[in-house]
Design a protein around this motif. Structure first.
Motif, PDB file in Angstrom:
ATOM      1  N   SER A  66      45.119 -76.383 -12.556  1.00 49.45           N
ATOM      2  CA  SER A  66      45.017 -76.137 -11.109  1.00 49.45           C
ATOM      3  C   SER A  66      46.303 -75.540 -10.531  1.00 49.45           C
ATOM      4  N   ASN A  67      46.164 -74.432  -9.830  1.00 43.13           N
ATOM      5  CA  ASN A  67      47.333 -73.831  -9.159  1.00 43.13           C
ATOM      6  C   ASN A  67      47.833 -74.749  -8.046  1.00 43.13           C
ATOM      7  N   SER A  68      46.875 -75.353  -7.340  1.00 43.74           N
ATOM      8  CA  SER A  68      47.265 -76.245  -6.242  1.00 43.74           C
ATOM      9  C   SER A  68      48.081 -77.418  -6.783  1.00 43.74           C
ATOM     10  N   ARG A  69      47.653 -77.931  -7.919  1.00 48.28           N
ATOM     11  CA  ARG A  69      48.408 -79.055  -8.519  1.00 48.28           C
ATOM     12  C   ARG A  69      49.819 -78.616  -8.877  1.00 48.28           C
ATOM     13  N   MET A  70      49.954 -77.428  -9.485  1.00 52.90           N
ATOM     14  CA  MET A  70      51.291 -76.933  -9.879  1.00 52.90           C
ATOM     15  C   MET A  70      52.184 -76.802  -8.646  1.00 52.90           C
ATOM     16  N   ILE A  71      51.622 -76.297  -7.561  1.00 59.17           N
ATOM     17  CA  ILE A  71      52.412 -76.106  -6.337  1.00 59.17           C
ATOM     18  C   ILE A  71      52.793 -77.440  -5.698  1.00 59.17           C
ATOM     19  N   ARG A  72      51.882 -78.406  -5.773  1.00 53.88           N
ATOM     20  CA  ARG A  72      52.224 -79.736  -5.219  1.00 53.88           C
ATOM     21  C   ARG A  72      53.309 -80.427  -6.062  1.00 53.88           C
ATOM     22  N   GLU A  73      53.342 -80.098  -7.357  1.00 52.99           N
ATOM     23  CA  GLU A  73      54.346 -80.701  -8.239  1.00 52.99           C
ATOM     24  C   GLU A  73      55.701 -80.023  -8.133  1.00 52.99           C
ATOM     25  N   THR A  74      55.729 -78.837  -7.532  1.00 45.79           N
ATOM     26  CA  THR A  74      56.998 -78.080  -7.477  1.00 45.79           C
ATOM     27  C   THR A  74      57.449 -77.858  -6.031  1.00 45.79           C
ATOM     28  N   LEU A  75      56.797 -76.938  -5.359  1.00 40.75           N
ATOM     29  CA  LEU A  75      57.180 -76.622  -3.972  1.00 40.75           C
ATOM     30  C   LEU A  75      57.100 -77.870  -3.085  1.00 40.75           C
ATOM     31  N   PHE A  76      56.088 -78.697  -3.302  1.00 40.45           N
ATOM     32  CA  PHE A  76      55.891 -79.869  -2.437  1.00 40.45           C
ATOM     33  C   PHE A  76      56.230 -81.170  -3.162  1.00 40.45           C
ATOM     34  N   ARG A  77      57.138 -81.083  -4.124  1.00 35.90           N
ATOM     35  CA  ARG A  77      57.418 -82.303  -4.899  1.00 35.90           C
ATOM     36  C   ARG A  77      58.097 -83.363  -4.031  1.00 35.90           C
ATOM     37  N   GLY A  78      58.701 -82.914  -2.927  1.00 32.26           N
ATOM     38  CA  GLY A  78      59.306 -83.888  -2.011  1.00 32.26           C
ATOM     39  C   GLY A  78      58.395 -84.165  -0.829  1.00 32.26           C
ATOM     40  N   GLY A  79      57.115 -83.751  -0.980  1.00 36.04           N
ATOM     41  CA  GLY A  79      56.165 -83.894   0.126  1.00 36.04           C
ATOM     42  C   GLY A  79      56.101 -82.602   0.930  1.00 36.04           C
TER      43      GLY A  79
END
Ligand code: 6PG
Length: 236
Positions: A66-79
């Protein structure tokens, strides 16, 4: 990567609010890790930003693809910052077309019109977003998002449409690694790959390409098949 990171932060600071569309895949991961960490994260958090997912593999949100998962784990890793929003695709729906329609409804509800920045990747076959060679989605001229079945992958995708990508104020293609050198050269030589169509026309366009991906470029400029404008493909 740093050039892309600086550009995104700088452009996000220009207006009251920014709409930034970001792609998935492996290439942008280090960029999103940079943007999701201090100091860039803190600079961005002061701005009103709507992040828009460019495309999604039609898999569950917790699937490693999932691209969304990758982005939540990186760009949004701090929320997700208080002033930020993230518009992605709901892949829990049985019908990918319904997901594209829901995406469009949310896009409208958020009052989105034009992308300020779209960050695109580049596949070895010349695809970008989920605009794959030979697929009908390349001819979609209406609407914000569409579903597409990709035979080569045996997978459904949902993606922003070509007109939405092409109307962005700033279009950036990020390509790294030697595996992209051949397709970069083909685009520079005018092959009508989907990425060439996405990057043709008027408006500000950047190709951020590392030395490995630019390895076969004889010179620093090329004219894509779109013909109506030159794509400056330079080494970053
Ligand atoms: C995706 C992307 C896609 C990607 C290219 C390059 O969902 O895979 O949106 O368009 O940008 O396939 O992928 P890599 O960066 O992994 O080489």
């Amino acid at each position: 990567m740093r050039a892309a990171g600086r550009t995104i932060v700088q452009r996000a600071g220009l207006g009251d609010r920014s709409v930034i569309a970001i792609s998935g895949g492996a290439t942008p991961r280090p960029l999103y890790e940079m943007l999701g960490s201090p100091p860039l994260r803190d600079s961005l958090a002061r701005r009103e930003v709507t992040w828009v997912l460019v495309d999604e593999r039609y898999v569950p949100a917790d699937n490693p693809q999932s691209n969304s998962r990758m982005i939540r784990e990186t760009l949004f890793r701090g929320g997700i910052a208080e002033k930020h929003r993230f518009l992605d695709f709901d892949t829990s729906l049985d019908d990918p077309s319904a997901s594209a329609r829901r995406f469009e409804e949310t896009w409208s509800a958020l009052g989105l019109e034009t992308l300020d920045i779209v960050l695109l990747g580049l596949g070895e076959d010349g695809h970008t977003a989920s605009l794959f060679p030979g697929t009908a989605v390349l001819d979609v001229q209406e609407g914000i998002a569409a579903a597409v079945y990709v035979p080569r992958l045996g997978q459904w995708r949902v993606t922003l449409t070509l007109p939405v990508i092409r109307s962005a104020t700033l279009r950036i293609v990020l390509a790294t690694r030697e595996s992209k050198a051949a397709v970069v050269q083909e685009v520079a030589n005018g092959v009508d790959h989907p990425v060439a169509r996405a990057m043709s026309g008027e408006g500000e366009r950047w190709w951020l390409i590392d030395r490995a991906a630019a390895g076969r470029l004889s010179d620093v400029t090329g004219t894509t098949a779109g013909g109506d404008s030159r794509n400056e493909i330079t080494r970053s």
